[in-house]
Design a protein around this motif. Structure first.
Motif, mmCIF file in Angstrom:
data_model
loop_
_atom_site.group_PDB
_atom_site.id
_atom_site.type_symbol
_atom_site.label_atom_id
_atom_site.label_comp_id
_atom_site.label_asym_id
_atom_site.label_seq_id
_atom_site.Cartn_x
_atom_site.Cartn_y
_atom_site.Cartn_z
ATOM 1 N N SER A 17 101.256 -3.639 9.233
ATOM 2 C CA SER A 17 102.324 -2.925 9.913
ATOM 3 C C SER A 17 103.417 -3.909 10.330
ATOM 4 C CB SER A 17 101.762 -2.202 11.145
ATOM 5 O OG SER A 17 101.252 -3.155 12.075
ATOM 6 N N ALA A 18 104.516 -3.362 10.836
ATOM 7 C CA ALA A 18 105.651 -4.195 11.216
ATOM 8 C C ALA A 18 105.431 -4.809 12.596
ATOM 9 C CB ALA A 18 106.931 -3.366 11.209
ATOM 10 N N PRO A 19 105.343 -6.137 12.697
ATOM 11 C CA PRO A 19 105.269 -6.767 14.018
ATOM 12 C C PRO A 19 106.652 -6.782 14.663
ATOM 13 C CG PRO A 19 105.287 -8.439 12.309
ATOM 14 C CD PRO A 19 105.280 -7.115 11.606
ATOM 15 N N ASN A 71 103.176 -11.315 17.981
ATOM 16 C CA ASN A 71 102.616 -9.975 17.863
ATOM 17 C C ASN A 71 101.535 -9.888 16.796
ATOM 18 O OD1 ASN A 71 105.924 -9.418 18.354
ATOM 19 N ND2 ASN A 71 104.506 -8.451 19.769
ATOM 20 N N ASP A 72 100.653 -8.921 16.973
ATOM 21 C CA ASP A 72 99.614 -8.651 15.989
ATOM 22 C C ASP A 72 99.975 -7.409 15.183
ATOM 23 O OD1 ASP A 72 97.869 -10.811 16.727
ATOM 24 O OD2 ASP A 72 97.445 -9.702 18.567
ATOM 25 N N ILE A 73 99.115 -7.040 14.244
ATOM 26 C CA ILE A 73 99.455 -5.978 13.297
ATOM 27 C C ILE A 73 98.282 -5.017 13.105
ATOM 28 C CG2 ILE A 73 101.243 -7.192 11.992
ATOM 29 C CD1 ILE A 73 97.642 -7.134 10.753
ATOM 30 N N LEU A 74 98.601 -3.844 12.569
ATOM 31 C CA LEU A 74 97.590 -2.953 12.025
ATOM 32 C C LEU A 74 97.350 -3.370 10.584
ATOM 33 C CD1 LEU A 74 98.933 0.540 13.227
ATOM 34 C CD2 LEU A 74 97.508 -1.066 14.477
ATOM 35 N N LEU A 75 96.110 -3.356 10.151
ATOM 36 C CA LEU A 75 95.756 -3.789 8.806
ATOM 37 C C LEU A 75 95.286 -2.600 7.989
ATOM 38 C CD1 LEU A 75 95.174 -6.034 6.693
ATOM 39 C CD2 LEU A 75 92.915 -6.265 7.757
ATOM 40 N N THR A 76 95.733 -2.533 6.741
ATOM 41 C CA THR A 76 95.291 -1.504 5.806
ATOM 42 C C THR A 76 94.657 -2.161 4.592
ATOM 43 O OG1 THR A 76 97.063 0.024 6.463
ATOM 44 C CG2 THR A 76 95.986 0.449 4.359
ATOM 45 N N LEU A 77 93.452 -1.728 4.226
ATOM 46 C CA LEU A 77 92.779 -2.174 3.022
ATOM 47 C C LEU A 77 92.423 -0.961 2.179
ATOM 48 C CD1 LEU A 77 90.326 -4.893 4.446
ATOM 49 C CD2 LEU A 77 92.599 -5.241 3.469
ATOM 50 N N SER A 78 92.199 -1.195 0.904
ATOM 51 C CA SER A 78 91.902 -0.091 -0.009
ATOM 52 C C SER A 78 90.482 -0.192 -0.531
ATOM 53 C CB SER A 78 92.889 -0.108 -1.187
ATOM 54 O OG SER A 78 92.799 -1.336 -1.885
ATOM 55 N N TRP A 79 89.970 0.924 -1.018
ATOM 56 C CA TRP A 79 88.675 0.894 -1.691
ATOM 57 C C TRP A 79 88.829 1.395 -3.112
ATOM 58 C CZ3 TRP A 79 88.985 4.991 2.099
ATOM 59 C CH2 TRP A 79 88.875 6.288 1.592
ATOM 60 N N ASP A 80 87.874 1.012 -3.948
ATOM 61 C CA ASP A 80 87.894 1.393 -5.356
ATOM 62 C C ASP A 80 86.457 1.445 -5.857
ATOM 63 O OD1 ASP A 80 88.005 0.510 -8.427
ATOM 64 O OD2 ASP A 80 89.911 1.442 -7.919
#
Length: 385
Positions: free
Chosen positions: A156-158, A205-214
């Motif tokens: 996400s945007a810090p 600042n910190d961030i929200l992290l997004t990862l994907s699965w496959d």
């Protein structure tokens, strides 16, 4: 000094070598058909230039000084990994990964994106094999992969413009370096095929992290089985020497999981499945219309939560700011009705604005031999009008 002005095309069939005393500015269109080296100044004045790397053999991108490119285009199908990056390349506009993998993992180069820079056409056949640095305060999807696989990871945007985060993907079993037997008790299965690293180099600042699965890379497959709400992001915590739960909200349509709040640390991340308590009666009603006062959705209702008094509920806005938090939810009127609880930076005297919020529900069953916490997270829709 070489200057390519707007609406001007320039090409070099042989290697382009910008030496230590050279100055190369591109506001037009530069075609590079061979190797590319920069030991001097390589930059642009206006946001109009594009540098096209097009080859029929391997192309080396080298140099001791950073090559600042506005837009870039990569097209080389001579081999699967045609671009050998040993220099420093920084994108400020759009990097079009049309065809061909950029390898800086094995050649020591650095690839970065500054400001609003982004990328398109990223795929298994066109991405960065290695680390990518992101400068600035905008959200970003990393164009990273390994072993001819592009794997989605985003932040996400810090708020801090000085923020700097570096991401990398590994198509390897993290258990070799970070034992999967060392984990919080609520974690059941950890991905044994792939992992990502994310480090914070600068910024407050910190961030929200997004990862994907496959289905090909995320194994064992039980991790991504239904219910997807049990798929979380986990992180190897150096201090406790174990894997810890960072939470996550699953999006089945995009096959992604996003932390509901800012991550608590950095380093090694992957996906995991959380253990399931016998909580078949738990049901989330994620629509809240408190102003109607019609007895329906007057507050954030969690069916059966009274059976698990050892619980906590936290609610965050879309920027990750906590607006509500309590223990033993739904006891003695202890519920969320659309107001901040007054312990945050949000004004608790007025109802929060309409919109989408994240909730995190944590609870444990008291009568199990070895209690562990079940954590659920998802979206909550507040209609304040």
């Amino acid at each position: 000094m070489l200057y390519i002005s707007e609406d001007t095309k320039f090409s070099t069939i042989g290697a382009l070598d910008n030496q230590g005393t050279g100055k190369f500015y591109n506001d037009g269109e530069a075609f590079i058909y061979s190797d590319f080296n920069n030991d001097g100044i390589l930059d642009f004045y206006n946001e109009t230039g594009i540098t096209r790397f097009i080859g029929s053999a391997n192309q080396i991108l080298s140099g001791t000084n950073t090559s600042f490119l506005h837009n870039a285009y990569f097209n080389n199908a001579s081999t699967i990994v045609p671009f050998k990056v040993s220099g420093l390349v920084d994108f400020n506009g759009v990097a079009d990964f049309y065809d061909g993998i950029l390898d800086n993992r094995n050649f020591g180069g650095k690839i970065s994106f500054s400001g609003n820079a982004n990328h398109i056409n990223t795929s298994d056949l066109s991405h960065v094999n290695g680390s990518v640095i992101k400068f600035g305060n905008t959200d970003f999807i990393y164009p990273i992969g390994d072993k001819n696989l592009y794997r989605f990871a985003g932040i996400s945007a810090p708020a801090d413009i000085l923020s700097t985060f570096t991401g990398q993907y590994y198509f390897d079993n993290s258990d070799v370096l970070y034992s999967h037997s060392k984990k919080q008790p609520e974690i059941e299965l950890i991905n044994n095929m792939e992992y990502w690293t994310l480090t914070k180099e600068d910024g407050k600042n910190d961030i929200l992290l997004t990862l994907s699965w496959d289905e090909i890379t995320t194994t064992p497959l039980n991790i991504i089985a239904s219910p997807e709400t049990d798929i979380h992001i986990v992180r190897w915590d150096e201090n406790s020497d174990r894997w810890v739960d960072e939470g996550g909200v699953a999006d089945v349509s995009s096959k992604t999981v996003t932390t509901a709040v800012e991550v608590k640390g950095y380093g090694v991340f992957t996906l995991a499945r959380m253990k399931a308590l016998d909580t078949s009666c738990i049901k989330i009603f994620n629509v809240l219309t408190p102003k109607k006062q019609d007895g329906i959705n007057d507050y954030f209702f969690i069916e059966c939560i009274n059976n698990y008094p050892n619980n906590t509920v936290e609610i965050f806005n879309r920027w990750g700011v906590k607006v509500f938090g309590t223990k033993n939810y739904d006891s003695n009127g202890n519920v969320f009705k659309g107001f901040s609880d007054g312990r945050t930076t949000i004004d608790g005297s007025e109802m929060l604005p309409s919109g989408t919020y994240f909730y995190i529900l944590s609870y444990e069953k008291d009568d199990v031999a070895k209690p562990y916490t079940k954590k659920q997270s998802g979206y909550l829709y507040l209609q304040a009008e």
